[in-house]
Design a protein around this motif. Sequence first.
Motif, PDB file in Angstrom:
ATOM      1  N   THR A  98       0.839  -1.204   0.000  1.00  0.00           N
ATOM      2  CA  THR A  98       0.000   0.000   0.000  1.00  0.00           C
ATOM      3  C   THR A  98       0.866   1.243   0.000  1.00  0.00           C
ATOM      4  O   THR A  98       0.580   2.224  -0.707  1.00  0.00           O
ATOM      5  CB  THR A  98      -0.941  -0.005   1.232  1.00  0.00           C
ATOM      6  N   GLU A  99       1.934   1.206   0.757  1.00  0.00           N
ATOM      7  CA  GLU A  99       2.832   2.365   0.815  1.00  0.00           C
ATOM      8  C   GLU A  99       3.490   2.613  -0.539  1.00  0.00           C
ATOM      9  O   GLU A  99       3.574   3.752  -1.003  1.00  0.00           O
ATOM     10  CB  GLU A  99       3.890   2.128   1.892  1.00  0.00           C
ATOM     11  N   ASN A 102       0.804   4.015  -2.936  1.00  0.00           N
ATOM     12  CA  ASN A 102       0.507   5.423  -2.664  1.00  0.00           C
ATOM     13  C   ASN A 102       1.645   6.331  -3.127  1.00  0.00           C
ATOM     14  O   ASN A 102       1.411   7.406  -3.694  1.00  0.00           O
ATOM     15  CB  ASN A 102       0.230   5.641  -1.171  1.00  0.00           C
TER      16      ASN A 102
END
Length: 199
Positions: A98-99, A102
Amino acid sequence: AKNEVIALGIKQENAQADVNTKENKLASFVPEKGELEDNIAKYANYLNEALDTYRQFADEMDAQKQAAWDRDKENIENRAAFEKDQLRLAAEKGLLTTEQYNHRALILEKKKIRDTNAIAKKQFEAKKKADQRNAILEGLAKAAQAFATTVGQLGLPAGLPAGIAAAAAVAAQTAIAVSAISQREYSPLKFAAGGKVNG
């Protein structure tokens, strides 16, 4: 003494005839007021037609450039959407955390805004130049019309200074309009944490 008086009278008649001849020659060079008004109006109309033709041509060229830039912006938007979809698919398959997703999505969004701004600024500057050009062309047409109308109404030579003054007044108004247009500044899109915002 009588001969001198007769000779003096003949000289006076000759001088008057010379003056009359010169006045007639001058009158033949200066057209009648109505004819002068018609000629000046005709030339002012020719100038207006030439300026209108040029303006239409230039506006068409500008429209084609703007359309090409719009297509470029659309391509940037489509490419960014495709790249973001690819990024989303990679994240769904577990290839990105997810990091990472993003972070890369943020980079893509900033690139899209930067590329869009580069093209939008070109469009803005081209529009500004076109507006300046059109203001100048309109000012030329109005100045010619003001000169023609004034000189046509007052005739020559009285109408010449008044015509120049009328054209100068229009030129001053045109200069103010062009100056105001030149003060316009581009306001780019900016990136905020939640996405783009208008600048």
